[in-house]
Design a protein around this motif. Sequence first.
Motif, PDB file in Angstrom:
ATOM      1  N   PRO A 105       0.851  -1.174   0.097  1.00  0.00           N
ATOM      2  CA  PRO A 105      -0.046  -0.028   0.114  1.00  0.00           C
ATOM      3  C   PRO A 105       0.931   1.350   0.008  1.00  0.00           C
ATOM      4  CG  PRO A 105      -0.127  -1.040   2.032  1.00  0.00           C
ATOM      5  CD  PRO A 105       0.824  -1.873   1.171  1.00  0.00           C
ATOM      6  N   LYS A 106       0.340   2.288  -0.588  1.00  0.00           N
ATOM      7  CA  LYS A 106       1.146   3.627  -0.830  1.00  0.00           C
ATOM      8  C   LYS A 106       0.263   4.652   0.043  1.00  0.00           C
ATOM      9  CE  LYS A 106       2.966   2.309  -5.397  1.00  0.00           C
ATOM     10  NZ  LYS A 106       2.572   0.908  -5.264  1.00  0.00           N
ATOM     11  N   LEU A 107       1.182   5.859   0.100  1.00  0.00           N
ATOM     12  CA  LEU A 107       0.648   7.086   0.814  1.00  0.00           C
ATOM     13  C   LEU A 107      -0.138   7.780  -0.392  1.00  0.00           C
ATOM     14  CD1 LEU A 107       3.605   7.882   2.880  1.00  0.00           C
ATOM     15  CD2 LEU A 107       1.318   7.326   3.696  1.00  0.00           C
ATOM     16  N   ALA A 108      -1.058   8.877   0.077  1.00  0.00           N
ATOM     17  CA  ALA A 108      -1.783   9.608  -1.153  1.00  0.00           C
ATOM     18  C   ALA A 108      -0.883  10.295  -2.016  1.00  0.00           C
ATOM     19  CB  ALA A 108      -2.597  10.722  -0.175  1.00  0.00           C
ATOM     20  N   ASP A 109       0.401  10.262  -1.722  1.00  0.00           N
ATOM     21  CA  ASP A 109       1.350  11.143  -2.747  1.00  0.00           C
ATOM     22  C   ASP A 109       1.986  10.219  -3.587  1.00  0.00           C
ATOM     23  OD1 ASP A 109       3.214   9.781  -1.082  1.00  0.00           O
ATOM     24  OD2 ASP A 109       4.198  11.671  -0.357  1.00  0.00           O
ATOM     25  N   GLY A 110       1.783   8.812  -3.539  1.00  0.00           N
ATOM     26  CA  GLY A 110       2.051   7.772  -4.301  1.00  0.00           C
ATOM     27  C   GLY A 110       3.241   6.849  -3.877  1.00  0.00           C
TER      28      GLY A 110
END
Length: 387
Positions: A105-110
């Motif tokens: 999984p990634k953060l909102a900024d990619g």
Amino acid sequence: MSGTTISTPLDGGFGGRVDQVVDRAIGDGRIVGAMILVARRGEILYSRAAGLADRETNKPMTADAIFRLSSVTKPVVATAALTLVEANVIRLDDPISKYIPEFRPKLADGSEPVITIRQLLTHTAGLSYGFRQPADGPYHRAGVSDGLDQPGLSMADNLDRIASLPLSYVPGTGWGYSVAMDVLGEVMARATGVSLPELVDRLVVQPLGMHDASFAVRDRSRLVTPYADGPGKAVAMGSYHRVPFADGFIAFSPGRVFDPASFASGGTGMNGTASDVLKLLEALRSGGSPVINPETAAAMTTDAIPGIETTMPGWGWGLGFGVLRDPLAASTPQTAGTWRWGGVYGHSWFVDPALDLTVVVLTNTAIAGMVGAFPDALRDAIYGRQV
């Protein structure tokens, strides 16, 4: 605590006070049935099977009734995980990508942060639960299961859905109750090549003699009928049942437990009796034998996230459950260092180590058996607090 008086916990009248709380909740129809155990230094001082296991057939609750444990599963699986840490099969600071390489999984900024096993145990991994989000929240839109619904859903599919969504925060910087224990269960299975149910049975259930604790139901005749909060009295759950909670809802599919294709949820998937739960909590309270060593038990039951605030005033988090930091902020008579949690099918438990006190309350009524007037009044009755 203005307006509050404290008498000695477990004084001679505590059983009568507990009876009053239980009788009132059952009489009002808020709780259908309950099994309650109160122990001090391992000695059971109060044991009561109250109300009904099945209201429609007037079947009484029994001491050996089996409950869908929901999040009472978490301390069992956490204990099993820590046995693997002691055996150097996994390490707390291992990245979970070492075991589930496709789960990224990634953060909102990619960007893709590292998530560790420790962060799964402490719910600081940036993950969430659907019931902690609004009805149109991302977990609901993606079809993520909290481990209580969607019979037949595989772990692979649920992990794909979780990983498709942005993390809520940078892992290690915040706290959010979440599906982390489901992910941890898969880490454990991958690390050992053994299914989570078999691992838990081998590492915790069998050594402690938790005879009915299982991801399956070993005796359906003793499984209680699940109920849910209603506008008046509790209502019987259907095959799919939504219960309002906070800003969203909790989705239940009680039949999930009978579908062998359902993924083994490390956060909510087990079943068992009040006696099973007491055996685990007493083992941890008294040092962890014969499943984990005293140092590990101490780490498990100590606040592991100092400096990080939870969504519960006065409470921190250990390696598997809440740990009381500030009784005044939490508005509780329990001693600082108390550890506790519950389960959304209607359960609550706590251990106050300063008093050598262990309390297990399993009910068949969601959510009233877990949070709110009933468990709070029961706790206060044990401590002799009158407001």
